[in-house]
Design a protein around this motif. Structure first.
Motif, PDB file in Angstrom:
ATOM      1  N   VAL A   1      13.586  -2.961  -7.347  1.00 42.02           N
ATOM      2  CA  VAL A   1      12.936  -3.697  -8.436  1.00 42.02           C
ATOM      3  C   VAL A   1      11.479  -3.982  -8.070  1.00 42.02           C
ATOM      4  N   TYR A   2      11.239  -4.364  -6.817  1.00 43.42           N
ATOM      5  CA  TYR A   2       9.865  -4.595  -6.354  1.00 43.42           C
ATOM      6  C   TYR A   2       9.023  -3.328  -6.525  1.00 43.42           C
ATOM      7  N   ALA A   3       9.585  -2.194  -6.175  1.00 44.58           N
ATOM      8  CA  ALA A   3       8.848  -0.934  -6.285  1.00 44.58           C
ATOM      9  C   ALA A   3       8.522  -0.617  -7.741  1.00 44.58           C
ATOM     10  N   ILE A   4       9.470  -0.851  -8.612  1.00 39.05           N
ATOM     11  CA  ILE A   4       9.249  -0.583 -10.042  1.00 39.05           C
ATOM     12  C   ILE A   4       8.167  -1.504 -10.591  1.00 39.05           C
ATOM     13  N   CYS A   5       8.272  -2.792 -10.270  1.00 31.17           N
ATOM     14  CA  CYS A   5       7.280  -3.763 -10.754  1.00 31.17           C
ATOM     15  C   CYS A   5       5.898  -3.471 -10.175  1.00 31.17           C
ATOM     16  N   SER A   6       5.848  -3.083  -8.923  1.00 29.22           N
ATOM     17  CA  SER A   6       4.575  -2.765  -8.290  1.00 29.22           C
ATOM     18  C   SER A   6       3.906  -1.575  -8.967  1.00 29.22           C
ATOM     19  N   ARG A   7       4.707  -0.604  -9.321  1.00 24.69           N
ATOM     20  CA  ARG A   7       4.152   0.591  -9.958  1.00 24.69           C
ATOM     21  C   ARG A   7       3.749   0.315 -11.407  1.00 24.69           C
ATOM     22  N   LEU A   8       4.612  -0.399 -12.152  1.00 31.05           N
ATOM     23  CA  LEU A   8       4.348  -0.617 -13.571  1.00 31.05           C
ATOM     24  C   LEU A   8       3.262  -1.657 -13.822  1.00 31.05           C
ATOM     25  N   PHE A   9       3.327  -2.774 -13.111  1.00 30.89           N
ATOM     26  CA  PHE A   9       2.431  -3.886 -13.434  1.00 30.89           C
ATOM     27  C   PHE A   9       1.168  -3.928 -12.585  1.00 30.89           C
ATOM     28  N   LEU A  10       1.239  -3.435 -11.367  1.00 26.57           N
ATOM     29  CA  LEU A  10       0.068  -3.461 -10.495  1.00 26.57           C
ATOM     30  C   LEU A  10      -0.592  -2.091 -10.363  1.00 26.57           C
ATOM     31  N   GLY A  11       0.115  -1.050 -10.789  1.00 22.91           N
ATOM     32  CA  GLY A  11      -0.425   0.302 -10.700  1.00 22.91           C
ATOM     33  C   GLY A  11      -0.500   0.833  -9.286  1.00 22.91           C
ATOM     34  N   GLN A  12       0.257   0.237  -8.398  1.00 22.69           N
ATOM     35  CA  GLN A  12       0.234   0.662  -7.002  1.00 22.69           C
ATOM     36  C   GLN A  12       1.635   1.064  -6.552  1.00 22.69           C
ATOM     37  N   PRO A  13       1.878   2.355  -6.387  1.00 18.73           N
ATOM     38  CA  PRO A  13       3.196   2.770  -5.881  1.00 18.73           C
ATOM     39  C   PRO A  13       3.365   2.373  -4.408  1.00 18.73           C
ATOM     40  N   VAL A  14       4.585   2.113  -4.034  1.00 22.46           N
ATOM     41  CA  VAL A  14       4.904   1.704  -2.664  1.00 22.46           C
ATOM     42  C   VAL A  14       5.586   2.883  -1.978  1.00 22.46           C
ATOM     43  N   ASN A  15       5.027   3.325  -0.844  1.00 25.59           N
ATOM     44  CA  ASN A  15       5.530   4.554  -0.221  1.00 25.59           C
ATOM     45  C   ASN A  15       6.751   4.343   0.671  1.00 25.59           C
ATOM     46  N   TRP A  16       7.102   3.122   1.011  1.00 26.61           N
ATOM     47  CA  TRP A  16       8.196   2.880   1.955  1.00 26.61           C
ATOM     48  C   TRP A  16       9.542   2.610   1.280  1.00 26.61           C
ATOM     49  N   VAL A  17       9.568   2.505  -0.039  1.00 25.62           N
ATOM     50  CA  VAL A  17      10.769   2.048  -0.735  1.00 25.62           C
ATOM     51  C   VAL A  17      11.931   3.032  -0.614  1.00 25.62           C
ATOM     52  N   MET A  18      11.686   4.288  -0.857  1.00 23.81           N
ATOM     53  CA  MET A  18      12.796   5.255  -0.817  1.00 23.81           C
ATOM     54  C   MET A  18      13.420   5.326   0.568  1.00 23.81           C
ATOM     55  N   GLU A  19      12.577   5.353   1.574  1.00 21.61           N
ATOM     56  CA  GLU A  19      13.083   5.427   2.942  1.00 21.61           C
ATOM     57  C   GLU A  19      13.861   4.167   3.322  1.00 21.61           C
TER      58      GLU A  19
END
Length: 170
Positions: free
Chosen positions: A35-53
């Motif tokens: 959920v953090y990764a989704i919110c970070s990408r949608l609302f902040l425009g910054q994808p998080v590279n560590w989430v999948m791992e």
């Protein structure tokens, strides 16, 4: 069965019950990370590279730490063509025979897990991604989960031998 074996069975069963219940909550942690990764990408425009791992690591920990708990509850998949029709004593006899293969397999897995964890620790092994996390923590958790599964298999063997002898351990 002796008091020491009963104590071993009770200790292993209660510890694996606790670890299994703890491992169940790892799914909530994994969900929160996603959920953090989704919110970070949608609302902040910054994808998080560590989430999948990280979610893969948590899923591996969930699976392996919960394995002994699943074994304890007899919730693993088994071919039940004839087994379900057997008496409890004959089932225990079958389990005593087949658990020897499980013990051998888990012993080989622990040997490999210890070797792999030691290698990851000694050489500071990192995953080949942009996040590049160290690998020894997840390898240690995986080896610990396999060790718990081995202890639970020994506990099951003791319980099955007791059933075969006509003196089940409650």
């Amino acid at each position: 069965m002796g008091k020491a074996l009963r104590l071993f069975v009770r200790t292993v069963d209660s510890f694996n019950l606790w670890v299994g219940r703890f491992a169940m909550n790892l799914l909530y942690v994994m969900g929160a990370i996603m959920v953090y990764a989704i919110c970070s990408r949608l609302f902040l425009g910054q994808p998080v590279n560590w989430v999948m791992e990280m979610s893969q690591f948590l899923l591996a920990a969930y699976y392996l730490l919960g394995g002994a708990y699943s074994f304890q509850l007899d919730a693993h998949v088994r071919m039940d063509l004839f087994y379900g029709r057997l008496s409890p004593r004959r089932r225990a006899m079958t389990d005593v025979f087949t658990i020897l293969f499980v013990l051998f397999y888990l012993g080989v897995l622990i040997y490999g897990g210890l070797s792999s964890t030691e290698y990851a620790w000694s050489f500071n092994q990192k995953n080949y991604t942009s996040w590049a996390p160290p690998m020894w923590p997840i390898k240690a958790i995986m080896t610990f989960g396999i060790f718990l599964m081995l202890l639970q298999a020994i506990s099951a063997l003791i319980k099955d031998v007791a059933i075969v002898r006509g003196k089940p351990i409650a």
